[in-house]
Design a protein around this motif. Sequence first.
Motif, short mmCIF file in Angstrom:
data_model
loop_
_atom_site.label_atom_id
_atom_site.label_comp_id
_atom_site.label_asym_id
_atom_site.label_seq_id
_atom_site.Cartn_x
_atom_site.Cartn_y
_atom_site.Cartn_z
N ARG A 235 35.92 40.36 38.19
CA ARG A 235 37.36 40.12 38.11
C ARG A 235 37.67 38.85 37.34
N ALA B 217 39.65 38.76 33.80
CA ALA B 217 40.85 37.93 33.67
C ALA B 217 40.74 36.99 32.48
N ARG C 188 41.23 39.08 29.34
CA ARG C 188 42.65 39.41 29.13
C ARG C 188 43.45 38.22 28.64
N SER C 189 42.98 37.01 28.95
CA SER C 189 43.73 35.82 28.56
C SER C 189 43.56 35.49 27.08
N ILE D 224 43.98 31.40 32.27
CA ILE D 224 44.33 32.60 33.04
C ILE D 224 45.69 32.37 33.70
N ASP E 78 48.88 33.95 38.60
CA ASP E 78 48.87 35.09 39.53
C ASP E 78 47.52 35.81 39.53
N GLU E 79 46.73 35.67 38.46
CA GLU E 79 45.37 36.23 38.44
C GLU E 79 44.36 35.23 38.98
#
Length: 170
Positions: free
Chosen positions: A36, A40, A43-44, A71, A74-75
């Motif tokens: 995870r 994350a 994705r950042s 990040i 919220d993640e």
Amino acid sequence: MRKEIDVTITDDGRDEGKTFHIKEMPATRAEKWAMRALLAVARSGIDLPDDFTSMGMQGIAIMGIKAITKIAFDEAEPLLDEMMECVTFKPNLENPAIVRPLFEGDIEEIATLIQLRQEVINLHIGFFTKGGQSKSTSNLPSPVSSSSNTETSPGPSVRFSQRAKPRSGN
């Protein structure tokens, strides 16, 4: 058996002398946490170098700590909270068998929080540092001729530095 350590805060401040107990996550939970976190980071928009895996887990952890600042909160928040689930408090040094979950106010210094997070990471990945030796034991008989400095693995059998590129036109 999962690894466990006690950390006594020695820095000057409100937490000086407090002892915290850290217990390693089960392997499946730790793997999911790491995945995870890695997703994350990906994705950042962080660009990881192609030789990312050759940096060793300590290097990867350092990059991860730097990348976590990119990040979205919220993640990051559930990942940070989950790290602290490994930490409990030993409120009575005279009876070290007493260990309880953390309560708000047990940690009074930001530096302590950062130190405990670093200790959680070290507990989980400390065995991956370059030159580190396995701490595992086995009930299997030892080979007749063995050497404590023999390399057992020249490197990963699968190249993980080949990151997937986004497909165009989808």
